[in-house]
Design a protein around this motif. Structure first.
Motif, mmCIF file in Angstrom:
data_model
loop_
_atom_site.group_PDB
_atom_site.id
_atom_site.type_symbol
_atom_site.label_atom_id
_atom_site.label_comp_id
_atom_site.label_asym_id
_atom_site.label_seq_id
_atom_site.Cartn_x
_atom_site.Cartn_y
_atom_site.Cartn_z
ATOM 1 N N GLN A 69 62.276 39.089 33.280
ATOM 2 C CA GLN A 69 61.202 39.623 34.087
ATOM 3 C C GLN A 69 60.646 40.817 33.463
ATOM 4 O O GLN A 69 59.402 41.138 33.763
ATOM 5 N N GLN A 70 61.259 41.619 32.567
ATOM 6 C CA GLN A 70 60.541 42.539 31.920
ATOM 7 C C GLN A 70 59.555 42.189 30.841
ATOM 8 O O GLN A 70 58.508 43.000 30.917
ATOM 9 N N ILE A 71 59.955 41.400 30.157
ATOM 10 C CA ILE A 71 58.738 40.809 29.361
ATOM 11 C C ILE A 71 57.494 40.235 30.291
ATOM 12 O O ILE A 71 56.227 40.684 29.737
ATOM 13 N N LEU A 72 57.865 39.564 31.142
ATOM 14 C CA LEU A 72 56.926 39.144 32.197
ATOM 15 C C LEU A 72 55.923 39.980 32.865
ATOM 16 O O LEU A 72 54.671 39.875 33.052
ATOM 17 N N THR A 73 56.656 41.181 33.107
ATOM 18 C CA THR A 73 55.967 42.285 33.452
ATOM 19 C C THR A 73 54.998 43.058 32.693
ATOM 20 O O THR A 73 54.002 43.429 33.012
ATOM 21 N N GLY A 74 55.499 43.125 31.377
ATOM 22 C CA GLY A 74 54.585 43.585 30.447
ATOM 23 C C GLY A 74 54.980 44.985 29.799
ATOM 24 O O GLY A 74 55.801 45.919 30.400
ATOM 25 N N MET A 75 54.623 45.252 28.697
ATOM 26 C CA MET A 75 55.230 46.655 27.960
ATOM 27 C C MET A 75 54.265 47.614 28.368
ATOM 28 O O MET A 75 53.064 47.650 28.283
ATOM 29 N N PRO A 76 54.941 48.712 28.773
ATOM 30 C CA PRO A 76 53.915 49.905 29.230
ATOM 31 C C PRO A 76 53.025 50.426 27.852
ATOM 32 O O PRO A 76 53.647 50.360 26.826
ATOM 33 N N ARG A 77 52.154 50.710 28.155
ATOM 34 C CA ARG A 77 51.208 51.192 26.814
ATOM 35 C C ARG A 77 51.489 52.410 25.983
ATOM 36 O O ARG A 77 51.459 52.817 25.080
#
Length: 272
Positions: A69-77
């Protein structure tokens, strides 16, 4: 080669090469590794010492403790900035340059945005990030597109069929088709595509701000496009190009697959 231990992210692996002395942080395209730029030995590598990072789900870079779920949410810039801060811890705070090809351009652009007072040069090849790419926007940000992307990832036949249709309508050329097909021929490879694109979905450079910073800090800027590139063509980047003073813009007789010995020969033979 070495690793950056980035708190809250994982181990980012990097390759070192190049005969020059100027440090350059480099970010490759999908399906490659941080070694991708080693073919530019007669041109860029003559002046620069490359620190080429493997994207996560590529090479030896490994996320630490991230859930799906963290991966699908995306890495904060802000974690892109952590690349530079960890690199400074190892090599000292100093001036550096950035280079990016295709999806790797997003990370290079964000570093230019965050450290304009330390950046000497920005080199982008067939860059993502200079304009909104509708295909990626649909897959990453539209609910139906995200659902379709997930379904295609799980299917053994949908992804190859989609690629064949894209090639049939000349959206991608034969070389890009071959590379892409080799990246989706197993379930694990399809998952890596899915996770990679979702992980970087939030890494959106502020192109107006970056253009202004390049001008203000007199950062050398080189942009290279393939004349036959239907993925990230020059025409999509024209607003950015028009706002950067003294940018060196090249459109070479190639497709999206730019980082080759052919490009090296082109660059080394440019008039001085």
């Amino acid at each position: 080669m070495g690793f950056l231990d980035i708190d809250g992210l994982g181990k980012a692996h990097y390759h070192e090469y190049g005969t020059g002395s100027k440090p350059m942080l480099a970010f490759h395209g999908y399906g490659m590794t941080g070694r991708q730029f080693h073919v530019l030995e007669k041109s860029i590598l003559q002046d620069h010492h490359i620190y080429g990072f493997d994207h996560f789900f590529h090479g030896e870079s490994k996320l630490n403790g991230w859930t799906e779920q963290q991966i699908l949410t995306g890495m904060p810039r802000d974690l892109v900035k952590a690349y530079a801060e960890e690199w400074f811890k190892q090599h000292g705070r100093q001036r550096f340059s950035v280079m990016g090809y295709s999806i790797g351009a997003n990370l290079a652009l964000i570093l230019a945005e965050e450290y304009p007072d330390l950046i000497d040069e920005v080199i982008l090849m067939a860059p993502d990030g200079l304009a909104v790419y509708k295909g990626f926007d649909i897959l990453m940000n539209r609910p139906w597109g995200r659902y379709m992307f997930k379904v295609v990832t799980k299917s053994k036949w949908l992804a190859p069929t989609l690629l064949k249709n894209l090639k049939r309508v000349n959206f991608i050329d034969q070389s890009l088709y071959t590379i892409a097909y080799n990246e989706i021929d197993t379930e694990q490879k399809r998952l890596d595509v899915y996770y990679t694109l979702n992980l970087i979905r939030l890494l959106k450079p502020d192109t107006n701000k970056i253009a202004s910073l390049i001008n203000t800090h007199n950062i050398k800027c080189t942009l290279i496009f393939g004349k036959h590139d239907n993925l990230f063509p020059k025409k999509a980047a024209l607003p950015f190009i028009g706002s950067v003073q003294n940018a060196k813009v090249h459109e070479v007789d190639m497709g999206h697959w730019l980082v080759t010995k052919q490009l090296d020969e082109y660059l080394v033979n440019l008039p001085q």
